[in-house]
Design a protein around this motif. Sequence first.
Motif, PDB file in Angstrom:
ATOM      1  N   LYS A 292      71.235  -6.469  64.519  1.00  0.00           N
ATOM      2  CA  LYS A 292      71.029  -7.563  63.561  1.00  0.00           C
ATOM      3  C   LYS A 292      72.147  -8.603  63.720  1.00  0.00           C
ATOM      4  CE  LYS A 292      69.606  -8.008  58.796  1.00  0.00           C
ATOM      5  NZ  LYS A 292      69.269  -7.271  57.594  1.00  0.00           N
ATOM      6  N   ALA A 293      73.386  -8.090  63.826  1.00  0.00           N
ATOM      7  CA  ALA A 293      74.522  -9.002  63.948  1.00  0.00           C
ATOM      8  C   ALA A 293      74.434  -9.817  65.241  1.00  0.00           C
ATOM      9  CB  ALA A 293      75.823  -8.202  63.904  1.00  0.00           C
ATOM     10  N   ARG A 294      74.036  -9.184  66.332  1.00  0.00           N
ATOM     11  CA  ARG A 294      74.016  -9.871  67.628  1.00  0.00           C
ATOM     12  C   ARG A 294      72.839 -10.814  67.797  1.00  0.00           C
ATOM     13  NH1 ARG A 294      76.397  -7.202  71.951  1.00  0.00           N
ATOM     14  NH2 ARG A 294      75.208  -8.288  73.534  1.00  0.00           N
ATOM     15  N   THR A 295      71.667 -10.397  67.329  1.00  0.00           N
ATOM     16  CA  THR A 295      70.449 -11.150  67.672  1.00  0.00           C
ATOM     17  C   THR A 295      69.844 -11.881  66.482  1.00  0.00           C
ATOM     18  OG1 THR A 295      68.927  -9.349  67.141  1.00  0.00           O
ATOM     19  CG2 THR A 295      69.875  -9.337  69.366  1.00  0.00           C
ATOM     20  N   GLY A 296      70.245 -11.477  65.279  1.00  0.00           N
ATOM     21  CA  GLY A 296      69.624 -12.052  64.084  1.00  0.00           C
ATOM     22  C   GLY A 296      68.299 -11.376  63.748  1.00  0.00           C
ATOM     23  N   HIS A 297      67.900 -10.399  64.552  1.00  0.00           N
ATOM     24  CA  HIS A 297      66.622  -9.704  64.310  1.00  0.00           C
ATOM     25  C   HIS A 297      66.843  -8.315  63.713  1.00  0.00           C
ATOM     26  CE1 HIS A 297      63.656 -12.305  66.342  1.00  0.00           C
ATOM     27  NE2 HIS A 297      64.718 -12.714  67.016  1.00  0.00           N
ATOM     28  N   THR A 298      65.944  -7.937  62.817  1.00  0.00           N
ATOM     29  CA  THR A 298      65.999  -6.604  62.217  1.00  0.00           C
ATOM     30  C   THR A 298      65.006  -5.710  62.945  1.00  0.00           C
ATOM     31  OG1 THR A 298      66.415  -7.690  60.120  1.00  0.00           O
ATOM     32  CG2 THR A 298      65.871  -5.354  60.027  1.00  0.00           C
ATOM     33  N   GLN A 317      56.062  -7.421  57.450  1.00  0.00           N
ATOM     34  CA  GLN A 317      56.289  -8.490  56.473  1.00  0.00           C
ATOM     35  C   GLN A 317      56.056  -7.933  55.070  1.00  0.00           C
ATOM     36  OE1 GLN A 317      53.589 -11.401  57.900  1.00  0.00           O
ATOM     37  NE2 GLN A 317      51.754 -10.198  57.465  1.00  0.00           N
ATOM     38  N   GLY A 318      56.493  -8.676  54.084  1.00  0.00           N
ATOM     39  CA  GLY A 318      56.244  -8.276  52.703  1.00  0.00           C
ATOM     40  C   GLY A 318      57.113  -7.130  52.245  1.00  0.00           C
ATOM     41  N   GLY A 319      58.225  -6.908  52.883  1.00  0.00           N
ATOM     42  CA  GLY A 319      59.117  -5.836  52.454  1.00  0.00           C
ATOM     43  C   GLY A 319      60.305  -5.753  53.388  1.00  0.00           C
ATOM     44  N   GLU A 320      61.307  -5.017  52.952  1.00  0.00           N
ATOM     45  CA  GLU A 320      62.544  -4.904  53.718  1.00  0.00           C
ATOM     46  C   GLU A 320      62.400  -3.811  54.790  1.00  0.00           C
ATOM     47  OE1 GLU A 320      67.080  -3.364  52.668  1.00  0.00           O
ATOM     48  OE2 GLU A 320      65.473  -3.230  51.193  1.00  0.00           O
ATOM     49  N   ARG A 321      62.963  -4.068  55.974  1.00  0.00           N
ATOM     50  CA  ARG A 321      63.038  -3.010  56.989  1.00  0.00           C
ATOM     51  C   ARG A 321      64.359  -2.286  56.772  1.00  0.00           C
ATOM     52  NH1 ARG A 321      61.514  -6.946  61.944  1.00  0.00           N
ATOM     53  NH2 ARG A 321      59.707  -7.833  60.883  1.00  0.00           N
ATOM     54  N   GLY A 323      67.178   0.286  57.640  1.00  0.00           N
ATOM     55  CA  GLY A 323      67.767   1.117  58.688  1.00  0.00           C
ATOM     56  C   GLY A 323      67.897   2.551  58.209  1.00  0.00           C
ATOM     57  N   GLY A 324      67.715   3.496  59.116  1.00  0.00           N
ATOM     58  CA  GLY A 324      67.847   4.914  58.758  1.00  0.00           C
ATOM     59  C   GLY A 324      66.570   5.485  58.161  1.00  0.00           C
ATOM     60  N   THR A 325      65.580   4.624  57.876  1.00  0.00           N
ATOM     61  CA  THR A 325      64.295   5.122  57.379  1.00  0.00           C
ATOM     62  C   THR A 325      63.213   4.794  58.404  1.00  0.00           C
ATOM     63  OG1 THR A 325      63.232   3.226  56.289  1.00  0.00           O
ATOM     64  CG2 THR A 325      65.064   4.270  55.103  1.00  0.00           C
ATOM     65  N   VAL A 326      62.069   5.471  58.265  1.00  0.00           N
ATOM     66  CA  VAL A 326      60.942   5.163  59.159  1.00  0.00           C
ATOM     67  C   VAL A 326      59.830   4.451  58.388  1.00  0.00           C
ATOM     68  CG1 VAL A 326      61.469   6.924  60.877  1.00  0.00           C
ATOM     69  CG2 VAL A 326      60.054   7.544  58.893  1.00  0.00           C
ATOM     70  N   GLY A 327      60.191   3.926  57.219  1.00  0.00           N
ATOM     71  CA  GLY A 327      59.245   3.103  56.465  1.00  0.00           C
ATOM     72  C   GLY A 327      58.204   3.900  55.710  1.00  0.00           C
ATOM     73  N   PHE A 328      56.992   3.353  55.686  1.00  0.00           N
ATOM     74  CA  PHE A 328      55.903   3.917  54.877  1.00  0.00           C
ATOM     75  C   PHE A 328      54.826   4.522  55.768  1.00  0.00           C
ATOM     76  CE2 PHE A 328      57.560   0.024  52.905  1.00  0.00           C
ATOM     77  CZ  PHE A 328      58.062   0.551  51.726  1.00  0.00           C
ATOM     78  N   ALA A 329      54.028   5.418  55.166  1.00  0.00           N
ATOM     79  CA  ALA A 329      52.865   5.933  55.892  1.00  0.00           C
ATOM     80  C   ALA A 329      51.966   4.746  56.226  1.00  0.00           C
ATOM     81  CB  ALA A 329      52.118   6.943  55.031  1.00  0.00           C
ATOM     82  N   LEU A 330      51.436   4.713  57.455  1.00  0.00           N
ATOM     83  CA  LEU A 330      50.560   3.606  57.863  1.00  0.00           C
ATOM     84  C   LEU A 330      49.251   3.663  57.083  1.00  0.00           C
ATOM     85  CD1 LEU A 330      51.198   3.769  61.695  1.00  0.00           C
ATOM     86  CD2 LEU A 330      51.631   1.780  60.240  1.00  0.00           C
ATOM     87  N   PRO A 331      48.564   2.538  56.936  1.00  0.00           N
ATOM     88  CA  PRO A 331      47.277   2.563  56.249  1.00  0.00           C
ATOM     89  C   PRO A 331      46.355   3.621  56.860  1.00  0.00           C
ATOM     90  CG  PRO A 331      47.942   0.307  56.719  1.00  0.00           C
ATOM     91  CD  PRO A 331      48.941   1.191  57.389  1.00  0.00           C
TER      92      PRO A 331
END
Length: 506
Positions: A292-298, A317-321, A323-331
Amino acid sequence: MKNQNLFTALRAAFPADLDAVAIETDNGLTYSWADLERSTAMMANLLQSLNLPRGARVAVQVEKSVEAVVLYLATLRAGYVFLPLNTAYQSTEIEYFIGNAEPAVLVCSSRNLGWVSKIAFKAGTQNVFTLDDDRTGSLLDRAAHCSDQHEAAVMHEDDLAAILYTSGTTGRSKGAMLSHGNLLSNALVLKDYWGWKKGDVLIHALPIFHVHGLFVALHGALINGSKMIWMSKFDPKRVVEKLPEATVFMGVPTLYVRLLAEPGLTQEACRNMRLFVAGSAPLLIETFNDWKARTGHTILERYGMSETAMLTSNPYQGGERRGGTVGFALPGVSLRVQTDDGQPLPLGEIGGIQVKGPNIFKGYWRMPEKTKEEFTADGYFKTGDVGKIDADGYITIVGRSKDLIISGGYNVYPAEIEGYINDMPGVAESALVGVPHPDFGEAGVAVVIAKPGAALDAAQILATLKSTLANFKIPKQCFVVNELPRNTMGKVQKNLLRDQYKGLFA
Ligand code: MCA
Ligand code: AMP
């Protein structure tokens, strides 16, 4: 019946302009969508001319090339089952896969033809072809004589598209059977979830014999009709050079670690990038933050398995990414966390991750008992991963109940390596543990005890393993010791060994 052939769906997503560039390779070749259409038709016709039975397996161990992709797509198109094999596998490993899967067709590099054809002959495989990464080989010679018109085989969503071998914690590798419906549903969900759009260009730098490179990345670009910048091998310098021409990149954490070591990786280089996806192994929070620091991308981290394709993802989109998590169950994916004895756990508590959905595989090849063991009575697949769901719904993987090391995105099963070491003369017992490694995330360390009176040489143990097994499975270090730590039941305490050797590669 609507044809559920995965190829038909991918083909339907080709852009209207079939002369546009579909794939650009790192040695300057370009393939149009029309080239893919014609070459997959020719190869599908070749496969069909062999009069293979329904469900026949096409086993493939070749270097990464566009022609290898054509072979994959042609296998789908003709209605057969694709069986990709890591190029690092040596003869003992290949002999097991071929003996177990009994493929009707085997495609290998010409330099391996001698030993591979012997294995094929023993397993009763009638058709052996060669395919090299310089657009040569008997497969292409034969396909050149076939028609470039082909009607895709009519497939049901439950018909098998691919078998991917994945090792067990005990015993030999198991073939995870994935259907056309499994793979297509996952590709469509990811297309939507990750916001694939017109004009996207993917840098494809992963191997194409596992889920990440073969399905997630390749299907992602194809089902969106997007161009790929095709790299036969991951080379961080080359990726950085090509970033300004791309919008999407996917990699295992090691690829991100190596890219961060490139001074050319800057915000400017990433100016056209839309999405960086990581998975196959845990992404360290330092890598996430440094990126994130180097590229500006999450970086968007997601989680999946050979048996399931993709299960969870951080939001595009529509939520925070996070770090350390794998997010939500896919639809469409239902994910829950349970105790070992099948009790549901409240949010925040750690337990076994179980999943259900249209992407979950059809079972292990010719292992109905093993398949049954891995599913709960109400149809959830037990992943063997251990995790928790927080109050906001983010899923974190905290460990694995399966004894598995993931090194540079490749799975290494300690039981397999220990088996080989234990068979060596003079060895009483061994234990393989994974410890932190700055490049590969985790690396294997072998700890071995000798039989009374025997003298063991650690370097010799590693050399013997190297002559038999795929290179990524070789422990990075081996120690000959007098005893292994055990609990009161006499079981080796691998957690103590991991602790003892955790600073080895710091
Ligand atoms: C190479 N070596 C490794 C690995 N790769 N050692 C441990 N782990 C590895 N992954 C060793 C070789 O044996 C060799 O050792 C030395 O490193 C250099 O080998 P080389 O071939 O030059 O390495 P490389 O070409 O730089 O490869 C590193 C790599 C590669 C690019 C990180 O491992 C890679 O492409 N990994 C990606 C794997 C992947 O696609 N996984 C997705 C699985 P020596 O010199 O001693 O012989 S799909 C999956 O998990 C799912 C379901 C998901 O969620 O995506
Ligand atoms: P495979 O057998 O190659 O399909 O590997 C699947 C395993 O990789 C999963 O069961 C997880 O243990 C691991 N894995 C995949 N993605 C992630 C991730 N983002 N974080 C942690 N582990 C992961």
